[in-house]
Motif scaffolding. Structure first.
Motif, short mmCIF file in Angstrom:
data_model
loop_
_atom_site.label_atom_id
_atom_site.label_comp_id
_atom_site.label_asym_id
_atom_site.label_seq_id
_atom_site.Cartn_x
_atom_site.Cartn_y
_atom_site.Cartn_z
N ARG A 19 0.74 -1.15 -0.19
CA ARG A 19 0.03 0.07 0.09
C ARG A 19 0.94 1.27 0.16
NH1 ARG A 19 -2.93 -3.86 1.81
NH2 ARG A 19 -5.16 -3.83 1.90
N PRO A 20 0.27 2.12 -0.64
CA PRO A 20 1.06 3.63 -0.76
C PRO A 20 1.38 3.97 0.62
CG PRO A 20 -0.58 3.61 -2.01
CD PRO A 20 -0.60 2.35 -1.71
N TYR A 21 2.50 4.91 0.80
CA TYR A 21 2.71 5.57 2.02
C TYR A 21 1.69 6.65 2.35
CZ TYR A 21 5.22 8.04 5.69
OH TYR A 21 5.65 8.50 7.04
N GLU A 22 1.55 7.48 1.22
CA GLU A 22 0.72 8.77 1.08
C GLU A 22 -0.56 8.45 0.55
OE1 GLU A 22 2.85 11.80 -0.35
OE2 GLU A 22 4.56 11.37 0.54
N VAL A 23 -1.70 9.04 1.03
CA VAL A 23 -2.93 9.09 0.47
C VAL A 23 -2.70 10.19 -0.92
CG1 VAL A 23 -5.31 9.64 0.48
CG2 VAL A 23 -4.33 8.77 2.30
N ASP A 24 -2.97 9.68 -2.00
CA ASP A 24 -3.20 10.58 -3.34
C ASP A 24 -4.32 11.28 -3.38
OD1 ASP A 24 -2.74 11.81 -5.51
OD2 ASP A 24 -1.89 9.97 -6.81
N TRP A 25 -4.64 12.32 -2.90
CA TRP A 25 -5.69 12.98 -2.62
C TRP A 25 -6.41 13.50 -4.01
CZ3 TRP A 25 -8.77 11.97 1.40
CH2 TRP A 25 -8.10 11.42 2.48
N VAL A 26 -5.31 13.98 -4.82
CA VAL A 26 -5.40 14.29 -6.23
C VAL A 26 -6.28 13.29 -6.95
CG1 VAL A 26 -4.48 15.32 -8.34
CG2 VAL A 26 -3.76 16.09 -6.00
N THR A 27 -5.67 12.14 -6.95
CA THR A 27 -6.28 11.22 -7.74
C THR A 27 -7.56 10.55 -7.38
OG1 THR A 27 -4.16 9.96 -8.28
CG2 THR A 27 -5.90 8.49 -8.16
N LEU A 28 -7.61 10.71 -5.99
CA LEU A 28 -8.96 10.27 -5.23
C LEU A 28 -9.99 11.36 -5.74
CD1 LEU A 28 -8.22 9.09 -1.67
CD2 LEU A 28 -9.28 7.71 -3.58
N LEU A 29 -9.78 12.84 -5.77
CA LEU A 29 -10.68 13.70 -5.93
C LEU A 29 -11.05 13.57 -7.49
CD1 LEU A 29 -11.99 16.28 -5.53
CD2 LEU A 29 -9.92 17.46 -5.89
N GLY A 30 -10.19 13.46 -8.51
CA GLY A 30 -10.43 13.32 -9.86
C GLY A 30 -11.18 12.08 -10.01
N ALA A 31 -11.07 10.95 -9.38
CA ALA A 31 -11.69 9.76 -10.13
C ALA A 31 -13.11 9.81 -9.31
CB ALA A 31 -10.99 8.66 -9.27
N GLY A 32 -13.21 10.28 -7.94
CA GLY A 32 -14.53 10.40 -7.38
C GLY A 32 -15.43 11.53 -7.80
N ARG A 33 -14.98 12.68 -8.41
CA ARG A 33 -15.43 13.49 -8.97
C ARG A 33 -16.12 12.97 -10.56
NH1 ARG A 33 -13.39 17.33 -12.78
NH2 ARG A 33 -14.94 19.06 -13.16
N SER A 34 -15.45 12.35 -11.14
CA SER A 34 -15.70 11.81 -12.38
C SER A 34 -16.83 10.74 -12.30
CB SER A 34 -14.36 10.90 -13.06
OG SER A 34 -14.66 10.35 -14.14
N ALA A 35 -16.72 9.83 -11.18
CA ALA A 35 -17.69 8.92 -11.07
C ALA A 35 -19.18 9.46 -10.68
CB ALA A 35 -17.13 8.05 -9.74
N VAL A 36 -19.04 10.38 -9.83
CA VAL A 36 -20.19 11.22 -9.63
C VAL A 36 -20.87 11.81 -10.86
CG1 VAL A 36 -21.46 13.33 -8.29
CG2 VAL A 36 -19.77 11.75 -6.98
N GLN A 37 -20.02 12.54 -11.65
CA GLN A 37 -20.59 13.28 -12.87
C GLN A 37 -21.11 12.27 -13.73
OE1 GLN A 37 -17.03 15.43 -13.79
NE2 GLN A 37 -17.85 17.03 -12.91
N ARG A 38 -20.70 10.97 -13.74
CA ARG A 38 -21.21 10.08 -14.74
C ARG A 38 -22.41 9.45 -14.26
NH1 ARG A 38 -16.02 7.65 -14.40
NH2 ARG A 38 -16.97 5.88 -13.45
N GLY A 39 -22.84 9.93 -12.93
CA GLY A 39 -24.09 9.24 -12.25
C GLY A 39 -23.77 8.23 -11.79
N ARG A 40 -22.54 7.49 -11.48
CA ARG A 40 -22.50 6.20 -10.96
C ARG A 40 -22.70 6.24 -9.57
NH1 ARG A 40 -20.27 2.29 -13.81
NH2 ARG A 40 -21.28 0.99 -12.03
N ALA A 41 -22.32 7.21 -8.77
CA ALA A 41 -22.20 7.40 -7.24
C ALA A 41 -23.49 6.98 -6.62
CB ALA A 41 -21.41 8.68 -6.88
N ASP A 42 -24.49 7.30 -7.38
CA ASP A 42 -25.89 7.29 -6.77
C ASP A 42 -26.28 5.79 -6.52
OD1 ASP A 42 -26.28 9.77 -5.85
OD2 ASP A 42 -26.92 10.26 -7.97
N GLU A 43 -25.59 4.73 -7.61
CA GLU A 43 -25.93 3.46 -7.52
C GLU A 43 -25.55 2.56 -6.71
OE1 GLU A 43 -25.31 2.39 -11.86
OE2 GLU A 43 -26.06 4.34 -12.22
N VAL A 44 -24.44 3.04 -5.95
CA VAL A 44 -23.70 1.94 -4.87
C VAL A 44 -23.45 2.91 -3.67
CG1 VAL A 44 -22.68 0.75 -6.64
CG2 VAL A 44 -21.54 2.82 -5.99
N PRO A 45 -23.30 2.04 -2.58
CA PRO A 45 -22.96 2.96 -1.51
C PRO A 45 -21.67 3.54 -1.17
CG PRO A 45 -23.07 0.55 -0.72
CD PRO A 45 -23.38 0.77 -2.28
#
Length: 173
Positions: A19-45
């Motif tokens: 596991r990486p030493y640091e949390v890559d917040w830039v990657t998490l922000l980009g990937a999470g935002r993309s999932a929400v904008q595609r409408g996928r985030a409302d389909e899973v918890p």
């Protein structure tokens, strides 16, 4: 992170599975935002079930140790001092209460439940790790100040709505 990755499992007596030493917040922000904008985030918890779809495999990294509570408990059992130092550094500035000063205090945070649903929104993020302005909307990523789960938060000025999504079930690796 820099060009060379620093992993926690070197010279340790427990396997931290790269596991990486640091949390890559830039990657998490980009990937999470993309999932929400595609409408996928409302389909899973949890966003972790959809955020890596269609992502470049070179960008995707394993869940950081700080976001895997089961693993962090095992590390605390083996090397309290190093695990505690690592977690307090990762959580710095995100806690409403004073930082714990004993391993048992850290374990109490790892064992607390997620925030119960509240009237306006479920989680609260006072200090963020990364922020992205998207017109009248602002996207934030960081820890919930109450339960320390890794979150994506959307503040929409058009609707005066704040929404949050949890990235991981931090008990399951």
């Amino acid at each position: 992170m820099s060009g060379t990755r620093k992993y926690l499992d070197r010279d340790r007596t427990i396997a931290l599975e790269g596991r990486p030493y640091e949390v890559d917040w830039v990657t998490l922000l980009g990937a999470g935002r993309s999932a929400v904008q595609r409408g996928r985030a409302d389909e899973v918890p949890l966003l972790s079930e959809v955020i890596w779809e269609d992502m470049d495999s070179a960008v995707v990294t394993p869940r950081p140790a700080a976001l895997d509570y089961a693993l962090m408990r095992r590390w605390l059992d083996v090397d309290e001092s190093a695990a505690m130092t690592y977690l307090l550094d990762a959580w710095r500035g995100s806690m409403n209460a004073p930082e714990p000063d004993t391993p048992d205090g850290v374990r109490a945070i790892l064992n607390q439940r997620s925030c119960p649903p509240k009237k306006e929104w479920q989680h609260f993020m006072y200090i963020v790790k990364r922020r992205f302005q998207d017109g009248p909307r602002e996207w934030y990523v960081g820890y919930c100040n109450d339960c320390l789960e890794a979150l994506l938060m959307l503040d929409d000025d058009r609707t005066n709505e704040i929404r949050t999504w949890t990235f991981y079930d931090q008990e399951m690796a």
